[in-house]
Design an enzyme around this catalytic site. Structure first.
Site, PDB file in Angstrom:
ATOM      1  N   GLU A  79       0.804  -1.220   0.000  1.00 38.39           N
ATOM      2  CA  GLU A  79       0.000   0.000   0.000  1.00 38.39           C
ATOM      3  C   GLU A  79       0.840   1.273   0.000  1.00 38.39           C
ATOM      4  O   GLU A  79       0.315   2.364  -0.227  1.00 38.39           O
ATOM      5  CB  GLU A  79      -0.946  -0.010   1.212  1.00 38.39           C
ATOM      6  N   GLU A 110       7.396 -21.512   8.380  1.00 39.56           N
ATOM      7  CA  GLU A 110       7.854 -20.627   9.450  1.00 39.56           C
ATOM      8  C   GLU A 110       8.940 -21.259  10.325  1.00 39.56           C
ATOM      9  O   GLU A 110       9.593 -20.579  11.115  1.00 39.56           O
ATOM     10  CB  GLU A 110       6.686 -20.198  10.331  1.00 39.56           C
TER      11      GLU A 110
END
EC number: 4.2.1.126
Length: 268
Positions: A79, A110
């Protein structure tokens, strides 16, 4: 380590609750999140200040995380170009398991303590840059490994975690610890912890972009004109800044591609 994000929910027998009860309890828990963020403001200030200083010198901001934390970093990074007019490699979000993990969980991604650094090397990360690890638990090996390796290369490191005294925070020069407590649904850190991380990311990137001159007054003068709504908003901004009529302002905006450049080129 025992983490508050994994503690038993304060609520039980959720399946027996009415919809109104579920919503009321979730909302009650959500209201505690901004208060937890407020307690971390001094930590956020240190991270934002250090990041802005690096970016003023041409450095970049990297986010690394897994699962929800990784997705939130990718969202914030993606963004920044349309909002502030920066290039797509100025703020970079990296998620464990690669971009495919944004939509679909990648098993055990992860848990790889080496992969984050390998991912960062593709962007030629260096000591001009800042690396922020995002991990609700503060125990994610992917994030710990990435921060640890970055430290050995004199890269400025920070983190956003939702437990105190975590291994991730121990690796970060500028740790941000927002302790959000047990989730309504035990262990579901996409809820309060995710909300807290989103709030901190909003604060961090917005503060940094203001400090490096990507806004003017209270306006997004460098925003990209990617749809009609933004063209209309930009036109109004040019009109307010210059006193031009709508047609002239719109033409100037479209010619130069940003509010800032349009205003700077009035009369040219």
């Amino acid at each position: 380590m025992e983490t508050t994000t994994e503690k038993e929910s304060l609520y039980n027998h959720l399946e027996q609750m009415q919809v109104s009860e579920i919503l009321e309890h979730i909302n009650k828990e959500d209201q505690t999140v901004p208060l937890a963020v407020a307690k971390a403001l001094p930590q956020i200030e240190k991270l934002a200040t250090a990041t802005a200083e690096k970016m003023k010198e041409g450095g970049r901001l990297f986010y690394i995380g897994a699962g929800t934390s990784g997705r939130l970093g990718v969202v914030d990074a993606s963004e920044c170009p349309p909002t502030f007019g920066v290039s797509f490699d100025t703020v970079v979000g990296i998620i464990a398991g690669g971009d495919g993990a944004i939509r679909k969980a990648v098993e055990f991604a992860e848990d790889d303590a080496e992969q984050a650094w390998n991912d960062l090397l593709r962007y030629q990360i260096n000591d001009k840059d800042v690396l922020v690890g995002i991990a609700a638990s503060g125990t994610t090996p992917y994030v710990i490994g990435g921060l640890r390796k970055a430290n050995t290369h004199n890269i400025t490191t920070g983190c956003i975690v939702c437990n105190s005294g975590s291994p991730v925070a121990a690796e970060a020069k500028y740790p941000v610890e927002v302790v959000t407590g047990p989730e309504f649904l035990t262990g579901s850190t996409r809820m309060k912890a995710g909300t807290a991380q989103k709030l901190v990311l909003n604060m961090l990137s917005t503060c940094v972009m203001i400090r490096i001159g990507k806004t003017k007054g209270n306006k997004m003068v460098d925003m990209q004109l990617t749809n009609n709504k933004l063209v209309d908003r930009g036109t109004r901004m040019v009109m307010n800044e210059t006193g031009l009529d709508e047609e002239t302002a719109a033409a100037l905006l479209l010619k130069y591609g940003s509010v800032r450049k349009a205003v700077e080129n009035v009369g040219n």
